[in-house]
Design a protein around this motif. Structure first.
Motif, mmCIF file in Angstrom:
data_model
loop_
_atom_site.group_PDB
_atom_site.id
_atom_site.type_symbol
_atom_site.label_atom_id
_atom_site.label_comp_id
_atom_site.label_asym_id
_atom_site.label_seq_id
_atom_site.Cartn_x
_atom_site.Cartn_y
_atom_site.Cartn_z
ATOM 1 N N GLU A 138 7.454 4.099 14.729
ATOM 2 C CA GLU A 138 6.627 2.927 14.410
ATOM 3 C C GLU A 138 5.233 3.053 15.020
ATOM 4 O OE1 GLU A 138 8.169 -1.074 14.830
ATOM 5 O OE2 GLU A 138 10.199 -0.245 14.841
ATOM 6 N N LEU A 139 5.181 3.469 16.275
ATOM 7 C CA LEU A 139 3.893 3.626 16.956
ATOM 8 C C LEU A 139 3.025 4.664 16.243
ATOM 9 C CD1 LEU A 139 1.926 3.221 19.343
ATOM 10 C CD2 LEU A 139 3.234 4.986 20.557
ATOM 11 N N LEU A 140 3.590 5.820 15.951
ATOM 12 C CA LEU A 140 2.810 6.886 15.325
ATOM 13 C C LEU A 140 2.395 6.522 13.909
ATOM 14 C CD1 LEU A 140 4.652 10.073 16.634
ATOM 15 C CD2 LEU A 140 2.776 8.765 17.662
ATOM 16 N N THR A 141 3.254 5.827 13.198
ATOM 17 C CA THR A 141 2.902 5.360 11.852
ATOM 18 C C THR A 141 1.736 4.387 11.931
ATOM 19 O OG1 THR A 141 5.151 5.702 11.050
ATOM 20 C CG2 THR A 141 3.765 4.166 9.791
ATOM 21 N N SER A 142 1.774 3.485 12.906
ATOM 22 C CA SER A 142 0.658 2.547 13.098
ATOM 23 C C SER A 142 -0.649 3.293 13.315
ATOM 24 C CB SER A 142 0.899 1.652 14.308
ATOM 25 O OG SER A 142 1.982 0.811 14.101
ATOM 26 N N GLU A 143 -0.594 4.343 14.113
ATOM 27 C CA GLU A 143 -1.803 5.119 14.391
ATOM 28 C C GLU A 143 -2.344 5.777 13.130
ATOM 29 O OE1 GLU A 143 -3.441 4.873 17.088
ATOM 30 O OE2 GLU A 143 -1.912 3.849 18.235
ATOM 31 N N LEU A 144 -1.478 6.406 12.345
ATOM 32 C CA LEU A 144 -1.947 7.077 11.127
ATOM 33 C C LEU A 144 -2.475 6.085 10.099
ATOM 34 C CD1 LEU A 144 0.605 9.972 10.457
ATOM 35 C CD2 LEU A 144 -1.465 9.951 11.869
ATOM 36 N N VAL A 145 -1.784 4.976 9.940
ATOM 37 C CA VAL A 145 -2.229 3.954 8.977
ATOM 38 C C VAL A 145 -3.570 3.373 9.424
ATOM 39 C CG1 VAL A 145 -1.720 1.644 8.065
ATOM 40 C CG2 VAL A 145 0.064 3.399 8.102
ATOM 41 N N THR A 146 -3.683 3.038 10.701
ATOM 42 C CA THR A 146 -4.936 2.483 11.209
ATOM 43 C C THR A 146 -6.081 3.462 11.008
ATOM 44 O OG1 THR A 146 -3.762 1.141 12.835
ATOM 45 C CG2 THR A 146 -6.101 1.555 13.255
ATOM 46 N N ASN A 147 -5.868 4.734 11.338
ATOM 47 C CA ASN A 147 -6.919 5.732 11.147
ATOM 48 C C ASN A 147 -7.363 5.811 9.693
ATOM 49 O OD1 ASN A 147 -6.979 6.411 13.820
ATOM 50 N ND2 ASN A 147 -5.891 8.345 13.585
ATOM 51 N N ALA A 148 -6.407 5.832 8.783
ATOM 52 C CA ALA A 148 -6.753 5.936 7.367
ATOM 53 C C ALA A 148 -7.559 4.730 6.901
ATOM 54 C CB ALA A 148 -5.492 6.091 6.519
ATOM 55 N N LEU A 149 -7.224 3.555 7.401
ATOM 56 C CA LEU A 149 -7.909 2.343 6.946
ATOM 57 C C LEU A 149 -9.251 2.125 7.631
ATOM 58 C CD1 LEU A 149 -4.856 -0.074 6.671
ATOM 59 C CD2 LEU A 149 -6.006 1.197 4.839
ATOM 60 N N VAL A 150 -9.363 2.549 8.892
ATOM 61 C CA VAL A 150 -10.599 2.329 9.643
ATOM 62 C C VAL A 150 -11.647 3.409 9.361
ATOM 63 C CG1 VAL A 150 -11.555 2.302 11.993
ATOM 64 C CG2 VAL A 150 -9.515 0.965 11.462
ATOM 65 N N HIS A 151 -11.199 4.641 9.199
ATOM 66 C CA HIS A 151 -12.138 5.756 9.096
ATOM 67 C C HIS A 151 -12.439 6.205 7.679
ATOM 68 C CE1 HIS A 151 -12.261 6.099 13.391
ATOM 69 N NE2 HIS A 151 -10.950 6.160 13.436
ATOM 70 N N THR A 152 -11.907 5.503 6.696
ATOM 71 C CA THR A 152 -12.248 5.792 5.297
ATOM 72 C C THR A 152 -12.631 4.478 4.640
ATOM 73 O OG1 THR A 152 -10.066 5.440 4.307
ATOM 74 C CG2 THR A 152 -10.481 7.614 5.264
ATOM 75 N N ASP A 153 -13.226 4.567 3.509
ATOM 76 C CA ASP A 153 -13.560 3.366 2.756
ATOM 77 C C ASP A 153 -12.782 3.364 1.448
ATOM 78 O OD1 ASP A 153 -14.839 0.952 2.331
ATOM 79 O OD2 ASP A 153 -16.523 1.882 1.279
ATOM 80 N N HIS A 154 -11.527 3.807 1.542
ATOM 81 C CA HIS A 154 -10.685 3.953 0.363
ATOM 82 C C HIS A 154 -9.281 3.448 0.649
ATOM 83 C CE1 HIS A 154 -13.588 6.452 -1.803
ATOM 84 N NE2 HIS A 154 -13.882 6.962 -0.618
ATOM 85 N N ASP A 155 -8.475 3.370 -0.404
ATOM 86 C CA ASP A 155 -7.058 3.074 -0.252
ATOM 87 C C ASP A 155 -6.381 4.261 0.424
ATOM 88 O OD1 ASP A 155 -7.649 0.824 -1.702
ATOM 89 O OD2 ASP A 155 -6.479 1.384 -3.464
ATOM 90 N N ALA A 156 -5.141 4.060 0.805
ATOM 91 C CA ALA A 156 -4.324 5.137 1.362
ATOM 92 C C ALA A 156 -2.895 4.933 0.866
ATOM 93 C CB ALA A 156 -4.375 5.122 2.883
ATOM 94 N N VAL A 157 -2.078 5.947 1.036
ATOM 95 C CA VAL A 157 -0.679 5.868 0.631
ATOM 96 C C VAL A 157 0.187 6.327 1.797
ATOM 97 C CG1 VAL A 157 1.079 6.697 -0.976
ATOM 98 C CG2 VAL A 157 -1.256 6.302 -1.787
ATOM 99 N N LEU A 158 1.138 5.487 2.185
ATOM 100 C CA LEU A 158 2.097 5.802 3.230
ATOM 101 C C LEU A 158 3.391 6.246 2.570
ATOM 102 C CD1 LEU A 158 3.449 5.627 6.093
ATOM 103 C CD2 LEU A 158 3.834 3.201 5.590
ATOM 104 N N THR A 159 3.924 7.377 3.015
ATOM 105 C CA THR A 159 5.224 7.852 2.546
ATOM 106 C C THR A 159 6.039 8.227 3.772
ATOM 107 O OG1 THR A 159 4.203 8.763 0.567
ATOM 108 C CG2 THR A 159 6.422 9.499 1.068
ATOM 109 N N ALA A 160 7.251 7.726 3.849
ATOM 110 C CA ALA A 160 8.171 8.082 4.932
ATOM 111 C C ALA A 160 9.477 8.533 4.293
ATOM 112 C CB ALA A 160 8.415 6.892 5.850
#
Length: 127
Positions: free
Chosen positions: A40-62
């Motif tokens: 959960e912690l690591l997923t939060s980090e990756l999702v946050t990075n994708a949303l904060v450091h890009t100006d685009h959508d992202a896709v999470l796959t687990a």
């Protein structure tokens, strides 16, 4: 094999706790509580990075299988992230990939035709 796939809206930081909740549900029967919390912690980090450091959508796959868990967050910006040494005066900023690097069994960045995917794995056998 169990799988979670979720589109994350551009700059929508409400997606971070929602992604954690959905991952928690996926991992509910994994039987590895400490690993689930790390996931959960690591997923939060990756999702946050994708949303904060890009100006685009992202896709999470687990994907959860017999060998463990693989989480991937794909964005649509080619710029590769890098692990930073966080500045002590910078609060919590800059620690995300350092956490991923230290807590995941494996992690990396995979280029796509448009953008990249940052991923990590947690093995089922690890304590």
């Amino acid at each position: 094999m169990c799988r979670l796939s979720r589109r994350l809206g551009r700059a929508d930081l409400r997606a971070v706790p929602e992604a954690r909740r959905e991952l928690r549900e996926l991992l509910r029967h994994w039987g590895r509580p400490g690993r689930s919390e790390t996931a959960e912690l690591l997923t939060s980090e990756l999702v946050t990075n994708a949303l904060v450091h890009t100006d685009h959508d992202a896709v999470l796959t687990a994907t959860l299988g017999p060998g463990g868990l693989r989480v991937e967050v794909r964005d649509f910006v080619a710029h590769r992230p890098r692990v930073c040494v966080p500045d002590a005066d910078d609060g919590t900023h800059g620690r995300g990939l350092a956490l991923v690097e230290s807590l995941a069994d494996a992690w990396g960045v995979r280029p796509h035709a448009v953008g990249k995917a940052v991923w990590f794995e947690l093995g089922a056998a690890a304590a």
